[in-house]
Design a protein around this motif. Structure first.
Motif, PDB file in Angstrom:
ATOM      1  N   GLU A  88     -14.922  -5.684 -13.910  1.00 52.23           N
ATOM      2  CA  GLU A  88     -14.468  -5.149 -12.474  1.00 52.23           C
ATOM      3  C   GLU A  88     -13.046  -5.687 -12.240  1.00 52.23           C
ATOM      4  OE1 GLU A  88     -17.110  -6.636  -9.649  1.00 52.23           O
ATOM      5  OE2 GLU A  88     -18.772  -5.987 -10.668  1.00 52.23           O
ATOM      6  N   LEU A  89     -12.016  -5.060 -11.537  1.00 53.31           N
ATOM      7  CA  LEU A  89     -10.727  -5.233 -11.094  1.00 53.31           C
ATOM      8  C   LEU A  89     -10.961  -6.259  -9.920  1.00 53.31           C
ATOM      9  CD1 LEU A  89      -9.049  -2.138 -12.299  1.00 53.31           C
ATOM     10  CD2 LEU A  89      -8.966  -4.582 -13.342  1.00 53.31           C
ATOM     11  N   GLU A  90     -11.594  -7.225  -9.893  1.00 49.51           N
ATOM     12  CA  GLU A  90     -11.967  -8.011  -8.713  1.00 49.51           C
ATOM     13  C   GLU A  90     -10.530  -8.703  -8.067  1.00 49.51           C
ATOM     14  OE1 GLU A  90     -13.621 -12.419  -7.551  1.00 49.51           O
ATOM     15  OE2 GLU A  90     -14.497 -11.376  -9.020  1.00 49.51           O
ATOM     16  N   GLY A  91      -9.639  -8.842  -8.897  1.00 56.54           N
ATOM     17  CA  GLY A  91      -8.345  -9.475  -8.285  1.00 56.54           C
ATOM     18  C   GLY A  91      -7.707  -8.039  -7.639  1.00 56.54           C
ATOM     19  N   TYR A  92      -7.914  -6.871  -8.141  1.00 53.67           N
ATOM     20  CA  TYR A  92      -6.832  -5.806  -7.732  1.00 53.67           C
ATOM     21  C   TYR A  92      -7.600  -5.689  -6.309  1.00 53.67           C
ATOM     22  CZ  TYR A  92      -4.467  -1.301  -7.259  1.00 53.67           C
ATOM     23  OH  TYR A  92      -3.575  -0.388  -7.033  1.00 53.67           O
ATOM     24  N   ALA A  93      -8.949  -5.558  -6.026  1.00 55.34           N
ATOM     25  CA  ALA A  93      -9.622  -5.111  -5.063  1.00 55.34           C
ATOM     26  C   ALA A  93      -9.317  -6.405  -3.970  1.00 55.34           C
ATOM     27  CB  ALA A  93     -10.885  -5.529  -5.034  1.00 55.34           C
ATOM     28  N   PHE A  94      -8.958  -7.706  -4.430  1.00 54.29           N
ATOM     29  CA  PHE A  94      -8.703  -8.813  -3.542  1.00 54.29           C
ATOM     30  C   PHE A  94      -7.028  -8.480  -3.192  1.00 54.29           C
ATOM     31  CE2 PHE A  94      -5.617 -12.567  -3.924  1.00 54.29           C
ATOM     32  CZ  PHE A  94      -6.038 -13.172  -2.818  1.00 54.29           C
ATOM     33  N   PHE A  95      -6.133  -8.008  -3.971  1.00 55.28           N
ATOM     34  CA  PHE A  95      -4.777  -7.620  -3.781  1.00 55.28           C
ATOM     35  C   PHE A  95      -4.813  -6.522  -2.710  1.00 55.28           C
ATOM     36  CE2 PHE A  95      -1.906  -4.017  -4.742  1.00 55.28           C
ATOM     37  CZ  PHE A  95      -0.753  -4.675  -4.024  1.00 55.28           C
ATOM     38  N   ARG A  96      -5.737  -5.445  -2.978  1.00 61.95           N
ATOM     39  CA  ARG A  96      -5.732  -4.338  -1.535  1.00 61.95           C
ATOM     40  C   ARG A  96      -6.226  -4.719  -0.314  1.00 61.95           C
ATOM     41  NH1 ARG A  96      -7.819   1.314  -3.969  1.00 61.95           N
ATOM     42  NH2 ARG A  96      -7.025   1.458  -1.946  1.00 61.95           N
ATOM     43  N   ARG A  97      -7.150  -5.722  -0.199  1.00 59.18           N
ATOM     44  CA  ARG A  97      -7.658  -6.225   0.927  1.00 59.18           C
ATOM     45  C   ARG A  97      -6.359  -7.164   1.731  1.00 59.18           C
ATOM     46  NH1 ARG A  97     -12.394  -7.221  -2.167  1.00 59.18           N
ATOM     47  NH2 ARG A  97     -11.754  -9.348  -2.552  1.00 59.18           N
ATOM     48  N   GLN A  98      -5.676  -7.799   0.682  1.00 60.23           N
ATOM     49  CA  GLN A  98      -4.861  -8.997   1.474  1.00 60.23           C
ATOM     50  C   GLN A  98      -3.587  -8.149   1.900  1.00 60.23           C
ATOM     51  OE1 GLN A  98      -5.025 -11.924   2.205  1.00 60.23           O
ATOM     52  NE2 GLN A  98      -7.316 -11.531   1.707  1.00 60.23           N
ATOM     53  N   THR A  99      -2.982  -6.921   1.118  1.00 53.80           N
ATOM     54  CA  THR A  99      -2.054  -6.055   1.567  1.00 53.80           C
ATOM     55  C   THR A  99      -2.236  -5.711   3.009  1.00 53.80           C
ATOM     56  OG1 THR A  99      -2.560  -4.592  -0.010  1.00 53.80           O
ATOM     57  CG2 THR A  99      -0.798  -6.053  -0.638  1.00 53.80           C
TER      58      THR A  99
END
Length: 149
Positions: A88-99
């Protein structure tokens, strides 16, 4: 599966770097699951004068940002693929939520996975991306560029 021995060695060497001019006390949120890599990156960033808030998981980072509201963070550096075992690209999901919540907050994405170049934010060069292992000066240049320092 964490970073390779080569990556850890490179980052450990980075943490010993010195003699670089200090920044203007900018706070950096660092999210890295590997303890040795996190400590090395934290030491490196601190040697450049940055205040570093280091977190192991996206959940820890999101809890911190929820309390802080991103007001005291000038930059987020994180491993875009924090859980390679689950693919899972957990970090990318985090990035999208934060942006979405903090659209002006800058990011530097890091990973050992070269397929990350296929992600839209990376491919469009909207965000800085560094493949691990990276040279300390490459990171420093990216940080200065993102922070316009």
């Amino acid at each position: 599966m964490g970073p390779s021995a080569k990556t850890k060695d490179k980052l450990m060497d980075c943490s010993k770097s010195s003699g670089v001019t200090a920044s203007e006390q900018t706070s950096v949120l660092l999210v890295e699951e590997d303890t040795e890599a996190r400590r090395a990156l934290q030491a490196l960033l601190q040697s450049w004068g940055y205040t570093v808030i280091a977190k192991k998981t996206t959940r820890e980072a999101e809890n911190f940002l929820a309390e802080d509201r991103g007001e005291n963070i000038g930059l987020i550096i994180f491993d875009i693929n924090l859980h390679p075992v689950s693919k899972e690209l957990e970090g990318y999901a985090f990035f999208r939520r934060q942006t979405a919540v903090n659209p002006g907050l800058p990011f530097i994405l890091i990973s050992t996975d070269y397929t990350i170049w296929d992600l839209p934010a990376v491919r469009s060069m909207a965000e800085h991306f560094l493949n691990k292992p990276f040279d300390p000066e490459v990171l420093h240049t990216a940080v200065r560029s993102v922070l316009k320092a």
